[in-house]
Scaffold this motif. Sequence first.
Motif, mmCIF file in Angstrom:
data_model
loop_
_atom_site.group_PDB
_atom_site.id
_atom_site.type_symbol
_atom_site.label_atom_id
_atom_site.label_comp_id
_atom_site.label_asym_id
_atom_site.label_seq_id
_atom_site.Cartn_x
_atom_site.Cartn_y
_atom_site.Cartn_z
ATOM 1 N N GLU A 262 70.839 43.668 15.585
ATOM 2 C CA GLU A 262 70.714 44.966 14.937
ATOM 3 C C GLU A 262 71.623 46.013 15.574
ATOM 4 O O GLU A 262 72.160 46.876 14.890
ATOM 5 C CB GLU A 262 69.263 45.451 14.999
ATOM 6 C CG GLU A 262 69.048 46.770 14.293
ATOM 7 C CD GLU A 262 67.632 47.283 14.421
ATOM 8 O OE1 GLU A 262 67.218 48.067 13.564
ATOM 9 O OE2 GLU A 262 66.921 46.893 15.366
ATOM 10 N N ALA A 263 71.781 45.948 16.892
ATOM 11 C CA ALA A 263 72.624 46.904 17.610
ATOM 12 C C ALA A 263 73.325 46.167 18.738
ATOM 13 O O ALA A 263 72.802 45.182 19.268
ATOM 14 C CB ALA A 263 71.784 48.056 18.167
ATOM 15 N N PRO A 264 74.519 46.634 19.142
ATOM 16 C CA PRO A 264 75.249 45.950 20.213
ATOM 17 C C PRO A 264 74.692 46.280 21.593
ATOM 18 O O PRO A 264 75.397 46.762 22.487
ATOM 19 C CB PRO A 264 76.678 46.466 20.033
ATOM 20 C CG PRO A 264 76.508 47.831 19.469
ATOM 21 C CD PRO A 264 75.296 47.750 18.581
ATOM 22 N N ARG A 265 73.425 46.025 21.775
ATOM 23 C CA ARG A 265 72.753 46.280 23.038
ATOM 24 C C ARG A 265 71.824 45.114 23.353
ATOM 25 O O ARG A 265 71.445 44.339 22.464
ATOM 26 C CB ARG A 265 71.969 47.593 23.012
ATOM 27 C CG ARG A 265 72.833 48.840 22.842
ATOM 28 C CD ARG A 265 72.033 50.099 23.138
ATOM 29 N NE ARG A 265 71.695 50.223 24.542
ATOM 30 C CZ ARG A 265 72.457 50.827 25.466
ATOM 31 N NH1 ARG A 265 73.635 51.342 25.123
ATOM 32 N NH2 ARG A 265 72.070 50.887 26.717
ATOM 33 N N GLN B 151 83.035 50.005 19.251
ATOM 34 C CA GLN B 151 83.254 51.250 18.528
ATOM 35 C C GLN B 151 81.918 51.833 18.052
ATOM 36 O O GLN B 151 81.038 51.103 17.600
ATOM 37 C CB GLN B 151 84.169 51.014 17.324
ATOM 38 C CG GLN B 151 85.586 50.609 17.714
ATOM 39 C CD GLN B 151 86.234 51.624 18.640
ATOM 40 O OE1 GLN B 151 86.233 52.832 18.378
ATOM 41 N NE2 GLN B 151 86.788 51.139 19.758
ATOM 42 N N PRO B 152 81.774 53.144 18.157
ATOM 43 C CA PRO B 152 80.520 53.767 17.704
ATOM 44 C C PRO B 152 80.367 53.674 16.191
ATOM 45 O O PRO B 152 81.349 53.544 15.459
ATOM 46 C CB PRO B 152 80.679 55.220 18.155
ATOM 47 C CG PRO B 152 82.155 55.444 18.205
ATOM 48 C CD PRO B 152 82.752 54.139 18.651
ATOM 49 N N MET C 211 77.600 51.651 33.061
ATOM 50 C CA MET C 211 77.667 50.657 31.978
ATOM 51 C C MET C 211 77.078 51.193 30.671
ATOM 52 O O MET C 211 77.191 50.539 29.635
ATOM 53 C CB MET C 211 76.886 49.395 32.367
ATOM 54 C CG MET C 211 77.361 48.687 33.601
ATOM 55 S SD MET C 211 76.247 47.291 33.968
ATOM 56 C CE MET C 211 76.679 46.938 35.654
ATOM 57 N N GLY C 212 76.435 52.347 30.746
ATOM 58 C CA GLY C 212 75.752 52.873 29.565
ATOM 59 C C GLY C 212 74.328 52.388 29.461
ATOM 60 O O GLY C 212 73.738 52.353 28.370
ATOM 61 N N ALA C 213 73.725 52.029 30.614
ATOM 62 C CA ALA C 213 72.341 51.545 30.625
ATOM 63 C C ALA C 213 71.377 52.668 30.260
ATOM 64 O O ALA C 213 71.616 53.841 30.548
ATOM 65 C CB ALA C 213 71.993 50.975 31.995
ATOM 66 N N LYS C 214 70.287 52.281 29.641
ATOM 67 C CA LYS C 214 69.204 53.211 29.323
ATOM 68 C C LYS C 214 67.897 52.605 29.811
ATOM 69 O O LYS C 214 67.750 51.391 29.877
ATOM 70 C CB LYS C 214 69.131 53.469 27.815
ATOM 71 C CG LYS C 214 70.353 54.138 27.237
ATOM 72 C CD LYS C 214 70.139 54.603 25.802
ATOM 73 C CE LYS C 214 69.966 53.433 24.832
ATOM 74 N NZ LYS C 214 69.950 53.884 23.411
ATOM 75 N N LYS D 261 76.694 55.068 25.892
ATOM 76 C CA LYS D 261 75.418 55.142 25.168
ATOM 77 C C LYS D 261 75.643 55.435 23.688
ATOM 78 O O LYS D 261 75.022 54.833 22.808
ATOM 79 C CB LYS D 261 74.513 56.200 25.800
ATOM 80 C CG LYS D 261 73.958 55.793 27.156
ATOM 81 C CD LYS D 261 73.157 56.905 27.800
ATOM 82 C CE LYS D 261 72.652 56.489 29.176
ATOM 83 N NZ LYS D 261 71.921 57.570 29.884
ATOM 84 N N ILE D 262 76.539 56.362 23.391
ATOM 85 C CA ILE D 262 76.812 56.690 21.993
ATOM 86 C C ILE D 262 77.509 55.530 21.294
ATOM 87 O O ILE D 262 77.196 55.194 20.144
ATOM 88 C CB ILE D 262 77.666 57.976 21.896
ATOM 89 C CG1 ILE D 262 76.877 59.181 22.418
ATOM 90 C CG2 ILE D 262 78.095 58.224 20.446
ATOM 91 C CD1 ILE D 262 77.694 60.455 22.516
ATOM 92 N N SER D 263 78.450 54.876 21.987
ATOM 93 C CA SER D 263 79.194 53.765 21.386
ATOM 94 C C SER D 263 78.278 52.635 20.942
ATOM 95 O O SER D 263 78.527 51.979 19.928
ATOM 96 C CB SER D 263 80.221 53.210 22.386
ATOM 97 O OG SER D 263 81.235 54.133 22.623
#
Length: 980
Positions: free
Chosen positions: A67-70, A542-543, A167-170, A891-893
Amino acid sequence: MKNLSTALSMIGLALLLVPFVSCDDTNAKAAENKQEKNYVSYEGDPMQTRIYTLENGLKVYLSVNKEAPRVNTAIAIRAGSKNDPANATGLAHYLEHMLFKGSDEFGTMNFEKEKPLLLKIDSLFEVYRDTEDEAAREKIYARIDSVSQLASTYAIANEYDKLVSGMGAKGTNAYTSNERTVYINDIPTNQLEKWLTVEAERFSDPQIRLFHTELEAVYEEKNRTLDSDRRKTWYAVYRNLFPNHQYGQQSTIGTIEHLKNPSITEIKKYFDKYYVPNNMAIILSGDFDPEKVMDKIKATFGKMERGEEPAFTVKKEQPIAVPIEVELKGPESEFVYLAFRFPGRHSEEIPLLRMTDMMLANGTAGLIDLNINQQQKTLEAGCSPRIMTDYSVHLFRGAPKKGQSLEEVKNLLLAQIDSLKAGNFPEWLPGAAVNDLELNTIKQMDRNRGRTSMMINAFIQEIPWETQIHQFDELRKVTKEEIVKFANENYNDNYVVVYKRTGEEKSLQKVEKPAITPIKTNRDEASDFLVNINKMEVKDIQPVFLDYEKDIQKNKFDNGLEIRSIKNDRNELFYLYYVFDMGKNNDKKMNFAIDYLPFLGTSKYSPVELQQEFYKIGCAFNVSAGDEQIYVSMSGLNENFEEGLKLFEHLLADAQPEPEALKNLVSDKIKKRQNKKLSKRQILFGALYNYAVYGENSAYTDILTKAEMETLQPKKLADKIHTLTGFEHHILYYGPKTNDELSAVLKEHHKTPENLKEVPPATQYAQLENEKTKVYVVDYDMKQAEILMLSKGETYNPETVALATVFNEYFGGGMGSIVFQEMRESKALAYSVFSSFTSPRDSIKSHYVLAYIGTQADKLPEAMAGMTELMNNMPESDKNFAMAKKAAMEKISTERITKTGILWNYETALKRGINRDLRKDVFEAIPGMTMADLKSFYEQKIQGRNYNIMVIGKKENLDLAALSEYGEVKELDLETIFGY
């Protein structure tokens, strides 16, 4: 939530999920091939989970969801507080904290010079632990503090957070409970190799550095538990339910005596014993290639050496022969906990326990739901099981109405158990309850975090995955007769009951603060390890930004009513919302009527029958009445959408007045208002916060008075409900239907007048200007002190969002932020601390500068001084700034707003007066930002502001003279800030 004629089988529910999972061919031959590849998977698994076992014993659970690149990640250790040494409780939790301090490769500038100092600190703590003379202990601790200062000159505080935030971790965090310790992150897909490299290093040779300041944070955490009546009562239940087993005798946070005498040596022993690959699991859910991920896991974690299998001896419990009654006191409102003990996860009784719980309370049609909550016999009641490896607990809870004793609440709960024993529930309820559980599981599997949670549980409790995915088959075999028999055999006088009364608990101690000299954080330094990690190349993602016109389908009725919908191509779930842009600020009585609605029936159904009808068809309705909006909503399975909609509309159009229900509702609202005044959270974040924003004239205090509520008439309130859909509103929908299909069904069943009425005008409340700093103090019986600092800025300005995003990342957000490093890591002045520049959800409201400190009362002067200094003199770090920019971009990407999130995002955009996804503006602005831009933002928006400072704590422990240095101190009573 369905009757027998519409009940779904497990296979049917699994098929609902097939469209949205990414999976391999699941036929028998493919399953055979998978076994050859050294992983296990099962047909019919909607998550398509792969389970690997490395040669060193490490378990790996993988579930793909594109669903999302995470990727939601978890590293789970099958050890928790029950595994603590009896003479060193709290040790597992200590270790969890220390795993964020780095290894011999990161978190340090020069490990060779740091290492002997760390060993010296270790040995000094052992001496400290064995010393009883207080004067001698003070000298030893002063020596520990001194050596720690020297060691900190080589340490890099929170470098782990810099690694993962870059890394853009949440959601970077960890938690410890009775039998597990779990480390969690949510990272972009393209950062998986970096993450695995970091985590493998983190778990290979962790170093116990910056220990005594983190120890102070644990002291703070202990004191926070002493300020929580819920936590204290929970512990009391466990102590008495488990007088022998470690569940009851070893709390996760540890005893005060053990906290005051920590041992780094014992922590290292614990790590060596339990943090071995054959006692650990890596658990991933998200967008990745399983084969490639496994290659990376083998190359990193595969190097860990297998350890001895950790042994655990279960301390057996004897049956409880007579009820055990316990009394506790605390400042919060009264409640009662009632608990029964059961065998552990692998007992054949567990399916019966789960089904018994659902017969008693499922949120809609259980005996407690219908006989207590629906009939308003208490303020609140419910039950839930906690199923653990060695034993399980069935916990019942209840809160009294005005004039009701806790003993009466307990008896009402026991009466529902007696009713269950008599078989007083319908034949269709067990089948509907299983469907309800399956439906909730579908919802859980719709989120990566929900998936990892299920896999974590399976690993910790050693549940075969085949058993996990076929659990509902076993539950369907449970009959009504078996439930009745089980209840009669297991629910008698074998319980623990804890009465939590309002009052002062004089026996509680707190952990006193030691003398600590601020350590160096070396925020501008970086280890070679971090530098090399940052050099690792990753493929850009890419976002994807929202285009409201394309992403949301719209349709309008002739009278202007707009339908906004998004098609659900993932499963068969639907969510329907009727949204009214009016609330209490427009019509106080309409809001009250909406709260009245759940207790009403119709000319066709009694209130109880109506709840049962919704439950039978797998649908649920909900209401929400706020200051500015009203929602009435329904959710469920698509196949029952039209049937549910008819029932939903029937209720709104035909709700019948219930005089007794109104009388109870008024009484309960008055009691809940009284209870709010006993809650420190409601006092600080509710009443006091609103007082700081608006003064005495706010929506928070502008409510129906007791006298006004007592004069309300049942029929007039019911009539208000009947008129609700005649007002201007719009409809939000996420589900399998197209907008045209949805519109056709709604036109048939959602009857609205030719001309919708305008909503009544709303009362406006002015936000106060901060002409000078003021200090508001509320006296409350607690060990800690909590402080909010609040300063009003300009009205909503979308041009500030980009810089605010980076500023919040840099200054006051995560563990790598300036505020956290200075206030907690360096000076140990607070357990919880943060600061942010907030954006309102409405264009006519203002931005605010917010800061929060949760600290021991005796550290209040130092904590206030530390935070005030940061709010007026921001430390500058080019490296931290670059990291903040990078984290915000990542995070936005990789963020994907989906499902109902798109609809609510659009709602907020409209309220802010914009019609675009602001994240695009932020993403495009960040690369060009400079440290000078951030400094300018700080100087204009943060520095030198006047604040309304809100403080809650026990007055006799607060240094009011120190607070007066910031502004006039005004002690506020509860009536002033609550308005009643």
